[in-house]
Design a protein around this motif. Structure first.
Motif, short mmCIF file in Angstrom:
data_model
loop_
_atom_site.label_atom_id
_atom_site.label_comp_id
_atom_site.label_asym_id
_atom_site.label_seq_id
_atom_site.Cartn_x
_atom_site.Cartn_y
_atom_site.Cartn_z
N PRO A 363 -35.31 -81.72 45.49
CA PRO A 363 -35.04 -81.25 44.13
C PRO A 363 -33.62 -80.75 43.99
O PRO A 363 -33.02 -80.28 44.96
CB PRO A 363 -36.06 -80.12 43.92
N THR A 364 -33.07 -80.87 42.80
CA THR A 364 -31.72 -80.37 42.54
C THR A 364 -31.78 -78.87 42.34
O THR A 364 -32.47 -78.37 41.45
CB THR A 364 -31.12 -81.04 41.30
N LYS A 365 -31.07 -78.14 43.19
CA LYS A 365 -31.08 -76.69 43.12
C LYS A 365 -29.65 -76.16 43.20
O LYS A 365 -28.79 -76.78 43.81
CB LYS A 365 -31.91 -76.08 44.26
N SER A 366 -29.43 -74.99 42.62
CA SER A 366 -28.14 -74.33 42.75
C SER A 366 -28.08 -73.61 44.08
O SER A 366 -29.10 -73.34 44.73
CB SER A 366 -27.94 -73.33 41.60
N PHE A 367 -26.87 -73.27 44.50
CA PHE A 367 -26.69 -72.58 45.78
C PHE A 367 -27.27 -71.17 45.75
O PHE A 367 -27.19 -70.46 44.75
CB PHE A 367 -25.20 -72.50 46.14
N GLY A 368 -27.81 -70.75 46.88
CA GLY A 368 -28.15 -69.35 47.09
C GLY A 368 -29.53 -68.95 46.59
O GLY A 368 -30.27 -69.75 46.02
N PRO A 369 -29.87 -67.69 46.78
CA PRO A 369 -31.21 -67.22 46.44
C PRO A 369 -31.43 -66.91 44.96
O PRO A 369 -32.57 -66.84 44.50
CB PRO A 369 -31.35 -65.94 47.27
N GLU A 370 -30.35 -66.72 44.21
CA GLU A 370 -30.47 -66.11 42.88
C GLU A 370 -31.46 -66.83 41.97
O GLU A 370 -32.29 -66.20 41.33
CB GLU A 370 -29.09 -66.06 42.22
N ASN A 371 -31.39 -68.14 41.89
CA ASN A 371 -32.27 -68.88 40.99
C ASN A 371 -33.36 -69.65 41.72
O ASN A 371 -33.98 -70.55 41.14
CB ASN A 371 -31.43 -69.86 40.15
N ASN A 372 -33.60 -69.27 42.98
CA ASN A 372 -34.53 -70.05 43.80
C ASN A 372 -35.58 -69.18 44.48
O ASN A 372 -36.07 -69.53 45.55
CB ASN A 372 -33.73 -70.82 44.85
N VAL A 373 -35.92 -68.06 43.88
CA VAL A 373 -36.89 -67.14 44.47
C VAL A 373 -38.30 -67.72 44.36
O VAL A 373 -38.70 -68.24 43.31
CB VAL A 373 -36.83 -65.77 43.77
N LEU A 374 -39.06 -67.63 45.45
CA LEU A 374 -40.43 -68.12 45.45
C LEU A 374 -41.32 -67.18 44.63
O LEU A 374 -41.08 -65.98 44.57
CB LEU A 374 -40.96 -68.21 46.88
N PRO A 375 -42.36 -67.73 44.01
CA PRO A 375 -43.26 -66.88 43.22
C PRO A 375 -44.11 -65.99 44.11
O PRO A 375 -44.13 -66.13 45.34
CB PRO A 375 -44.13 -67.91 42.48
N ALA A 376 -44.83 -65.08 43.47
CA ALA A 376 -45.70 -64.16 44.20
C ALA A 376 -46.74 -64.93 45.02
O ALA A 376 -47.24 -65.97 44.59
CB ALA A 376 -46.40 -63.21 43.22
N SER A 377 -47.03 -64.39 46.20
CA SER A 377 -48.04 -64.99 47.08
C SER A 377 -48.71 -63.87 47.85
O SER A 377 -48.10 -63.27 48.75
CB SER A 377 -47.40 -65.99 48.05
N THR A 378 -49.95 -63.58 47.51
CA THR A 378 -50.66 -62.48 48.17
C THR A 378 -50.78 -62.71 49.66
O THR A 378 -50.58 -61.80 50.47
CB THR A 378 -52.06 -62.31 47.55
N ILE A 379 -51.08 -63.93 50.06
CA ILE A 379 -51.31 -64.21 51.48
C ILE A 379 -50.04 -64.07 52.30
O ILE A 379 -50.09 -63.76 53.50
CB ILE A 379 -51.94 -65.61 51.66
N LYS A 380 -48.87 -64.27 51.68
CA LYS A 380 -47.60 -64.12 52.39
C LYS A 380 -47.03 -62.72 52.25
O LYS A 380 -46.07 -62.37 52.94
CB LYS A 380 -46.57 -65.13 51.86
N GLY A 381 -47.57 -61.92 51.34
CA GLY A 381 -47.05 -60.56 51.13
C GLY A 381 -45.94 -60.49 50.11
O GLY A 381 -45.20 -59.51 50.05
N LEU A 382 -45.82 -61.53 49.29
CA LEU A 382 -44.80 -61.55 48.22
C LEU A 382 -45.44 -61.05 46.94
O LEU A 382 -46.42 -61.63 46.46
CB LEU A 382 -44.25 -62.96 48.02
N LEU A 383 -44.89 -59.99 46.38
CA LEU A 383 -45.48 -59.38 45.19
C LEU A 383 -44.72 -59.71 43.91
O LEU A 383 -44.97 -59.12 42.87
CB LEU A 383 -45.56 -57.86 45.36
N GLY A 384 -43.75 -60.62 43.99
CA GLY A 384 -43.05 -61.05 42.79
C GLY A 384 -41.67 -60.47 42.61
O GLY A 384 -41.04 -60.67 41.57
N ALA A 385 -41.14 -59.74 43.60
CA ALA A 385 -39.78 -59.21 43.49
C ALA A 385 -38.78 -60.37 43.51
O ALA A 385 -39.02 -61.41 44.11
CB ALA A 385 -39.49 -58.26 44.65
N THR A 386 -37.65 -60.18 42.84
CA THR A 386 -36.66 -61.25 42.71
C THR A 386 -35.44 -61.04 43.57
O THR A 386 -34.56 -61.89 43.61
CB THR A 386 -36.19 -61.34 41.25
N GLY A 387 -35.35 -59.90 44.23
CA GLY A 387 -34.17 -59.62 45.04
C GLY A 387 -33.13 -58.81 44.32
O GLY A 387 -32.14 -58.40 44.90
N ALA A 388 -33.35 -58.57 43.00
CA ALA A 388 -32.40 -57.76 42.25
C ALA A 388 -32.72 -56.29 42.36
O ALA A 388 -32.00 -55.45 41.88
CB ALA A 388 -32.40 -58.17 40.78
N GLY A 389 -33.83 -55.95 43.00
CA GLY A 389 -34.26 -54.56 43.09
C GLY A 389 -33.31 -53.71 43.89
O GLY A 389 -32.50 -54.20 44.64
#
Length: 550
Positions: A363-389
């Motif tokens: 897929p065509t993506k921009s560089f870096g994490p800013e616009n490429n954060v994975l969605p929330a995933s309970t099983i992985k422990g991701l609660l939806g934070a975007t990294g801007a916190g």
């Protein structure tokens, strides 16, 4: 005296045999050290311990760190290659804070790697080097992987070394991982971005966000792990990161929730970084599993089909073989379940991309994490934070004013005025010329946050009380504090709220606190840092004495 020929030849034969035995023993016994440990089937794993923000022994982060170290020593040391501290180890850079951290981590039974953070830089660098990690910058190898550690707040000075180091690793055919404190790579210099894109950097593992974040720009995976101290979401724990034949995996483990299981290969579709990670034909499924009791069984299943038992490969690694030609091309789900000797179970799940031809259109993506954060995933422990916190804003606002005099008109209020604040101790007292005095916390500015600032200033002081006579007496004491505006406060006048936190990669602090009573003035909202604000020492804001800022 002459030596008989048969004796001399026997001695020579024995010497040759002894040398051979010593050579074999040298090959079999691994050398202890951070660069000589073997990998298990080319799987390298580490425990990421989130930002500590150590202050003293009374706060939970101190006991939580002790629990994490005990868990690693008791249940994980045979299956991880090292542990990582990602910065902000000492909250105020004080030697006493470093000593507390050192007193715990010195018991760790796996090698420790660490980088400094912005809070560490509040004290001299020598303290970090003395108590946490003795060399900065640094790099080391495990198998086919190269790891670099450096102070991201000193990047301009480190950049020549970093460029040379990563270029050499690429020339040697290594895949590289960067450890640094700051997550916001997008706001960094173009030179670092170029190194990440061109020097085979497959992962950047960071701290600073206080929350779990995972991103993938199609070339590099970016991760941050929830803080051990001052976490802004969910329970405290740690993450387990693995590299398995170039495949990156990440999963968070809350404290005490055993067993832990993470699929390390094949690649989760959300973390694909090249076409070689697309599944075709017969592939191996690898799993890292840990628990506070022995693991009895591990099994996998494809798209909810029958479970298939997996084999123990040692080093907490389990494997199974899957012939993917039995399914159609496209996305498929792999579920893994683990059962330990206490009957407790743990699970993990990924989606993989199957294509028997091996074709892959990234897929065509921009560089870096800013616009490429994975969605929330309970099983992985991701609660939806975007990294801007980035933690909370300013501390509590000005305290309540002194009691009004006994005789005044209900409407007779005198506005409070502000004066520049000279340096002063954190605790101050506002005293009315008439009426009782009240201890008044400073209305300090918010600390620097990388992402949304927290709440603004606290509640203002109460207005004057309603009285029955027309006579009034006005008092004008002044309360000052470092980093705060002083308030010249009439008797019974309103205290000024504290200023909101500075957002440094997201929205700024919230509005100031509500004023108390007639004329009470709310605190000022925090400054907006912009969608991609740069987190750097130059943007630092003096922390309030009334609260710990991230």
């Amino acid at each position: 005296m002459s030596v008989r020929p048969w004796f001399r030849s026997s001695v020579l034969r024995l010497a040759s045999v002894g040398s051979a035995l010593l050579l074999i023993l040298a090959m079999l016994i691994p050398v202890r050290g951070t660069q000589a440990q073997t990998t298990s089937d080319q799987v390298v794993s580490w425990v990421h311990i989130g930002d500590l923000h150590m202050v003293d022994t009374t706060l939970s982060n101190y006991s939580d760190l002790k629990t994490i170290v005990n868990d690693i020593n008791s249940y994980m040391k045979d299956g991880v290659n090292f542990a990582l501290l990602p910065g902000d180890n000492a909250n105020d850079g004080a030697e006493s804070e470093y000593q507390l951290v050192h007193g715990v981590i010195q018991n760790l039974q796996v090698p420790l790697k660490a980088v400094p953070g912005d809070h560490d830089s509040k004290g001299p660098t020598t303290l970090f080097l003395k108590y946490i990690y003795p060399k900065m910058p640094d790099s080391f190898d495990f198998g086919n992987y190269h790891f670099v550690l450096y102070d991201s707040f000193n990047l301009q000075n480190v950049l020549p070394w970093l460029t040379s180091d990563l270029n050499a690793a690429k020339a040697a055919g290594k895949q590289s991982v960067i450890f640094q404190h700051e997550y916001d790579i997008n706001s960094c210099c173009s030179a670092l971005q170029a190194l990440i894109q061109n020097d085979n950097v497959i992962m950047v593992d960071t701290g600073h966000t206080h929350s779990n974040v995972l991103a993938n720009d199609g070339h590099t995976v970016y991760s941050a792990t929830r803080s051990t101290g001052q976490a802004t979401e969910g329970p405290v724990g740690f993450s387990v990161n693995s590299l398995d034949h170039g495949v990156v995996s990440w999963k968070f483990q809350p404290l005490g929730q055993w067993p832990f299981v993470s699929i390390t290969s094949p690649a989760d579709q959300a973390l694909l970084t090249n076409g070689e990670q697309v599944v075709k034909g017969t592939t191996s499924i690898h799993v890292k599993a840990f628990s506070d009791a022995s693991i009895n069984s591990v099994s996998y299943q494809i798209d909810g089909s029958a479970k298939v038992a997996m084999s123990d490969r040692g080093g907490n690694l389990w494997s199974g073989s899957w012939n993917s030609s039995g399914v159609s091309d496209g996305a498929h789900t792999i579920d893994v379940s683990v059962t330990d000797a206490n009957g407790k179970t743990g699970t993990d799940e990924i989606k993989v991309l199957v294509d028997q031809v091996g074709s892959y259109a990234p897929p065509t993506k921009s560089f870096g994490p800013e616009n490429n954060v994975l969605p929330a995933s309970t099983i992985k422990g991701l609660l939806g934070a975007t990294g801007a916190g980035g933690g909370k804003g300013g501390g509590k606002g000005g305290g309540k004013g002194g009691a009004g005099p006994g005789a005044c008109a209900t409407s007779g209020t005198t506005p409070a005025t502000t004066t520049p604040a000279p340096p002063a101790p954190p605790a101050t007292t506002a005293t009315a010329a008439s009426g009782a005095s009240t201890a008044q916390p400073a209305g300090g500015k918010g600390g620097k946050g990388c992402g949304p600032g927290g709440k603004g200033g606290g509640k203002g002081g109460a207005g004057p009380a309603a009285c029955t006579t027309s006579s009034t007496t006005t008092a004008t004491p002044t309360a000052t504090a470092t980093g705060a505006s002083s308030v010249t406060q009439p008797s019974g006048g309103p205290g000024k709220g504290g200023k909101g936190g500075h957002g440094c990669g997201g929205p700024g602090g919230g509005p100031g606190g509500k004023g108390g009573g007639p004329g009470g003035k709310g605190g000022k909202g925090g400054k907006h840092g912009g969608a991609s604000g740069v987190c750097s020492p130059s943007a630092a804001v003096t922390p309030t004495p009334n609260g710990i800022t991230p």
